[in-house]
Design a protein around this motif. Structure first.
Motif, short mmCIF file in Angstrom:
data_model
loop_
_atom_site.label_atom_id
_atom_site.label_comp_id
_atom_site.label_asym_id
_atom_site.label_seq_id
_atom_site.Cartn_x
_atom_site.Cartn_y
_atom_site.Cartn_z
N PHE A 1 -36.66 -1.92 13.64
CA PHE A 1 -35.99 -1.71 12.42
C PHE A 1 -35.96 -3.37 12.86
O PHE A 1 -35.45 -4.29 13.89
CB PHE A 1 -34.81 -1.40 12.85
N GLU A 2 -35.49 -3.96 11.46
CA GLU A 2 -35.30 -4.76 11.12
C GLU A 2 -33.96 -5.50 10.85
O GLU A 2 -33.65 -5.77 9.39
CB GLU A 2 -36.35 -5.20 9.73
N GLY A 3 -33.41 -5.24 11.64
CA GLY A 3 -31.39 -5.11 12.21
C GLY A 3 -31.12 -4.25 12.42
O GLY A 3 -31.19 -3.07 11.64
N ILE B 1 -27.02 -2.51 21.12
CA ILE B 1 -27.67 -2.00 20.01
C ILE B 1 -28.80 -2.92 19.24
O ILE B 1 -29.73 -2.71 19.12
CB ILE B 1 -26.68 -1.51 19.39
N VAL B 2 -28.72 -4.56 19.35
CA VAL B 2 -28.94 -5.04 18.56
C VAL B 2 -30.87 -5.30 19.15
O VAL B 2 -31.31 -5.50 18.51
CB VAL B 2 -28.71 -6.66 18.65
N GLU B 3 -30.75 -5.32 20.25
CA GLU B 3 -32.15 -5.27 21.00
C GLU B 3 -32.83 -4.20 21.01
O GLU B 3 -33.75 -3.60 20.84
CB GLU B 3 -31.37 -4.96 23.11
N ILE B 4 -31.82 -3.23 20.98
CA ILE B 4 -32.98 -1.77 20.68
C ILE B 4 -33.30 -1.29 19.49
O ILE B 4 -34.72 -1.11 19.46
CB ILE B 4 -31.66 -0.25 21.14
N ALA B 5 -32.53 -1.95 18.53
CA ALA B 5 -33.40 -2.25 17.01
C ALA B 5 -34.90 -2.60 16.97
O ALA B 5 -35.15 -2.99 16.48
CB ALA B 5 -32.30 -2.18 16.09
N ARG C 1 -43.90 -2.74 15.75
CA ARG C 1 -43.43 -2.80 14.36
C ARG C 1 -43.91 -2.63 13.29
O ARG C 1 -43.99 -1.76 13.01
CB ARG C 1 -45.11 -3.96 14.54
N LYS C 2 -44.11 -3.53 12.20
CA LYS C 2 -44.22 -3.16 10.43
C LYS C 2 -45.36 -2.27 10.81
O LYS C 2 -46.40 -2.68 10.59
CB LYS C 2 -43.61 -4.16 9.08
N ILE C 3 -45.61 -1.53 9.65
CA ILE C 3 -46.39 -0.51 9.69
C ILE C 3 -46.54 -0.14 8.20
O ILE C 3 -45.26 0.89 7.87
CB ILE C 3 -46.43 1.30 10.33
N GLU D 1 -50.79 9.57 15.38
CA GLU D 1 -51.34 8.70 16.57
C GLU D 1 -51.00 7.33 16.48
O GLU D 1 -50.64 6.52 16.98
CB GLU D 1 -52.17 9.13 16.69
N TYR D 2 -51.35 6.55 15.34
CA TYR D 2 -51.71 5.16 14.89
C TYR D 2 -49.88 4.82 14.87
O TYR D 2 -49.36 4.21 15.28
CB TYR D 2 -51.90 5.01 13.26
N ILE D 3 -48.93 5.34 13.83
CA ILE D 3 -47.69 5.33 14.26
C ILE D 3 -47.12 5.18 16.05
O ILE D 3 -46.25 4.99 15.46
CB ILE D 3 -46.85 6.32 13.31
N LYS D 4 -47.40 6.20 15.72
CA LYS D 4 -46.94 6.19 17.47
C LYS D 4 -46.95 5.44 18.50
O LYS D 4 -46.11 4.46 19.44
CB LYS D 4 -47.15 7.79 18.10
#
Length: 418
Positions: free
Chosen positions: A380-382, A371-375, A318-320, A310-313
């Motif tokens: 995702f970091e890039g 696709i950059v915005e979606i990443a 952000r970075k987890i 649940e926390y991941i979802k």
């Protein structure tokens, strides 16, 4: 669970299902799912198994709910991995020990559209939309009725007092004996350090019955020596549970799990208003600590994984880190990684990427987003790393996926206009 009790559970589960209009499941905490009464998933669960990426724990989710309901006054209302409501009520045998229960759900709560936040498959959405939706007050009422029914079947009081009820006589006898000892030995009436030493040994040896006898004797001393004054007793009990927890850690219990349990005791001790409540909590805490000294493969850990999922979802953007998930679930990160892989089939980093990819699929249908915005929106970091992970999971690049989905949408729209 006896055969007669199991028949009662099955019968009343069917009655409750008729009344509520939702699936009600008889639950046996053992391996027993007798013949024709073996649990078969309902429409929502079947569709979820086929369509939902995140999966479920099936009957284990109901068993875990019964365990929590047993701990907390006879009702436990929780969310399944799909985000729908589960209601559970526990069932105890003649000694007050948990043997099963009744579970209702999964079911919808509140506004129907609120239940679709984590459901993307159209077939599953349709099935859920056709299910009855209940107000929170009605769900609570359903839980109260279920609890009353399982209490009737059990013939044993629910909640924290349930499992302690049949052991109360032993503590009362110990208190009576302690009063006599104090009367006879007023000059040298001191803390029984020898009993505490024996208790530590019993906990380390996982000797539950011996530890219970010794704990009763020490509790009796604490109550009598402090004239049953709760304000004076509570600090002594806090010291005692720390002693017990250290012995449990020495015997192999996980330190993070143990610390979390002790912290919960400390946080709640001010709420206790009677000797009975203090005795119940201290006894149950000791028994749980002893249970944690056994092989952790036998410890129910579905709730730990559920909290992590649940926390991941909720935080995939952000970075987890594994460290923060371990802190959230009160287990060490090595153990969390092991049980997470066992329950989900993926490592934690793999699962985080799988969630992000699933979210990105929806955004790729929006042509106004690059696709950059979606990443970036999916954590995702890039773009290059996003493309690499997406190809590994889906079998094609995000660009190719967008093109393929665009073609399908065009063909559907074209067919509708013919």
């Amino acid at each position: 669970m006896s055969g007669h009790m199991w028949e009662q559970v099955i019968k009343y589960s069917r009655h409750l299902a008729e009344i509520f209009g939702v699936e009600c499941v008889p639950v046996n905490q053992g391996d027993q799912e007798q013949g024709e009464n073996k649990w078969e998933p309902g429409a929502i669960c079947r569709a979820c198994e086929q369509c939902n990426h995140f999966g479920c724990w099936g009957m284990n989710a109901y068993r875990k709910g019964c365990e929590e309901a047993y701990r907390w006054d006879g009702i436990y209302i929780s969310l399944c991995p799909l985000g729908l409501i589960l209601i559970t009520a526990p069932l105890s045998d003649e000694t007050g020990e948990l043997v099963g229960g009744i579970a209702a759900g999964p079911l919808c709560m509140g506004n129907p559209e609120d239940n679709f936040q984590e459901i993307y498959d159209p077939v599953l959405q349709r099935i859920v939309s056709e299910s009855p939706c209940f107000a929170p007050e009605k769900i609570q009422s359903m839980g109260e009725i279920m609890s009353a029914v399982t209490g009737y079947i059990s013939g044993v009081t629910h909640g924290k007092a349930g499992r302690y009820f049949y052991k109360q006589e032993h503590l009362l006898n110990a208190i009576y004996a302690e009063k006599l000892r104090k009367t006879e030995d007023t000059e040298y009436y001191t803390y029984p350090i020898a009993l505490e030493r024996k208790l530590r040994i019993a906990v380390r040896s996982k000797a539950v019955e011996e530890a219970q006898v010794l704990l009763n004797q020490i509790l009796a001393y604490i109550y009598v020596s402090n004239c049953h004054n709760l304000k004076a007793i509570k600090p002594r009990l806090s010291e005692l549970v720390v002693v017990i927890s250290r012995a449990a850690v020495d015997a192999g219990a996980d330190m993070n799990e143990t610390d979390a349990m002790i912290q919960m005791f400390v946080n709640h001790i001010h709420e206790f208003e009677s000797i009975e409540e203090l005795s119940i909590w201290t006894t149950n805490l000791m028994q749980q600590l002893i249970a944690y000294t056994f092989n952790f493969d036998n410890v129910k850990h579905a709730d730990v994984v559920y909290k992590a999922v649940e926390y991941i979802k909720d935080n995939y953007r952000r970075k987890i880190t594994v460290d923060e998930l371990a802190a959230l679930t009160y287990v060490n990160k090595s153990y969390l990684g092991t049980i997470f892989k066992k329950e989900t089939g993926s490592t934690i980093p793999q699962y985080i990427n799988e969630v992000r990819v699933e979210k990105s699929k929806l955004l790729l249908l929006e042509e106004n987003l690059s696709i950059v915005e979606i990443a970036s929106l999916c954590g995702f970091e890039g773009q290059s790393y996003f493309t690499k992970v997406f190809r590994e999971i889906v079998g094609m690049t995000p660009k190719k996926y967008r093109e393929e989905r665009g073609k399908k949408r065009f063909l559907i729209d074209k067919g509708d206009n013919l």
